[in-house]
Motif scaffolding. Sequence first.
Motif, PDB file in Angstrom:
ATOM      1  N   SER A  30     -86.582  75.162 -38.187  1.00  0.00           N
ATOM      2  CA  SER A  30     -85.758  76.129 -37.465  1.00  0.00           C
ATOM      3  C   SER A  30     -84.793  76.826 -38.410  1.00  0.00           C
ATOM      4  N   SER A  68     -81.189  74.294 -32.202  1.00  0.00           N
ATOM      5  CA  SER A  68     -82.485  74.957 -32.383  1.00  0.00           C
ATOM      6  C   SER A  68     -82.562  76.249 -31.573  1.00  0.00           C
ATOM      7  N   SER A  99     -83.561  70.634 -37.242  1.00  0.00           N
ATOM      8  CA  SER A  99     -84.908  70.939 -37.690  1.00  0.00           C
ATOM      9  C   SER A  99     -84.857  71.881 -38.899  1.00  0.00           C
TER      10      SER A  99
END
Length: 349
Positions: free
Chosen positions: A135, A111, A132
């Motif tokens: 992200s 991230s 994520s």
Amino acid sequence: MDPSVPQGPDLISSLPEGILISILSRLPIQDAIRTSVLSTKWIDLWKCITRVDFDDTMLHNRGEIDKENMAKFVNFVNRVLLHLNNSTIQDFSLKLSNRRYDPNVSSTWISAILRKQVQNLHIQNADYAFISSSSLAKCNSLVQLVLDMNCTINVPSFYCLHHLQVLKIDKVRIMKGTYSTHSKDIVLNFPSLKVFEARECVWLNIILQAPMLESFTFLINDLWLTNAELIELQSSIFKICASPSTFSYRGHIVHDLIQVDPQSAIKGSVDIFIDEYIEERALKTCLQTQMLLKQFHEAERLKLRLNRLLQRSNDHYFANLPIFGSNLGEDNYLPTLATSLFRCGVQGN
């Protein structure tokens, strides 16, 4: 160094800062950091490098990394990422050979580098991690994304990366996020994508929109998948809205997993290798392979390979294949070649 020998000017240090940073970016990260002791001018230069390569084997020569070296590696990566000054990173590579890393740690590293607007991201992780999707979506600078790791990416119903040109994923689960719409499909919109490779991956219904796609590679081996993952794939569809010049399928065939959009006929090279080792599934596999082949009737070149079990079963079930290359001129030999190959038992291994 002999102090009695006259020293010439320091030509390297006199180079423009941009050139020095470019040189440091091509060094192993440990060597780039060591240059900070050369002089006051070099103290912070390494913090501006644009290429970063982390490999946990850098701290041990052979054998499995122990807890002490693993802790040193984690601290080393944390310190480097903390001190990087660049808002953009051109290349970032992370290779983790040990299965005992905290997944939250590696996920935090990924991230952090995505916030640096990385262009080329290569992650190889022996253990599980979470990436994520928010992200990834915010990192619109991505040009190349290579994920060789056991991870889950929860994405919305429509997911777009405008500049992505190369996508290679291995052991990745693509699932729909809880915040998504009620649509059953996940639309991956990659307008610049040229290369797509998926190996041992699991997903629900996927629609790949990639008008610039040149190469599509798909590999699946049910020996590497759990029963639950196989059940998921049995009810999944991967629809290709693209016309790649090369199409490659390897391994076990799962239901009607691959579907080609009729408006995106594949006219280039098709290479299919079907591997089936359970005799009770041979008939079903042959029928599914036939359905897959019917989608490539406009291919210029077709190569079909079956393992020995399927070769013994194919004589009847491949008798009614469509004429391939029907859109080509009279001099093209593909229809005759394809028919003869199938009647002879195709190519085996």
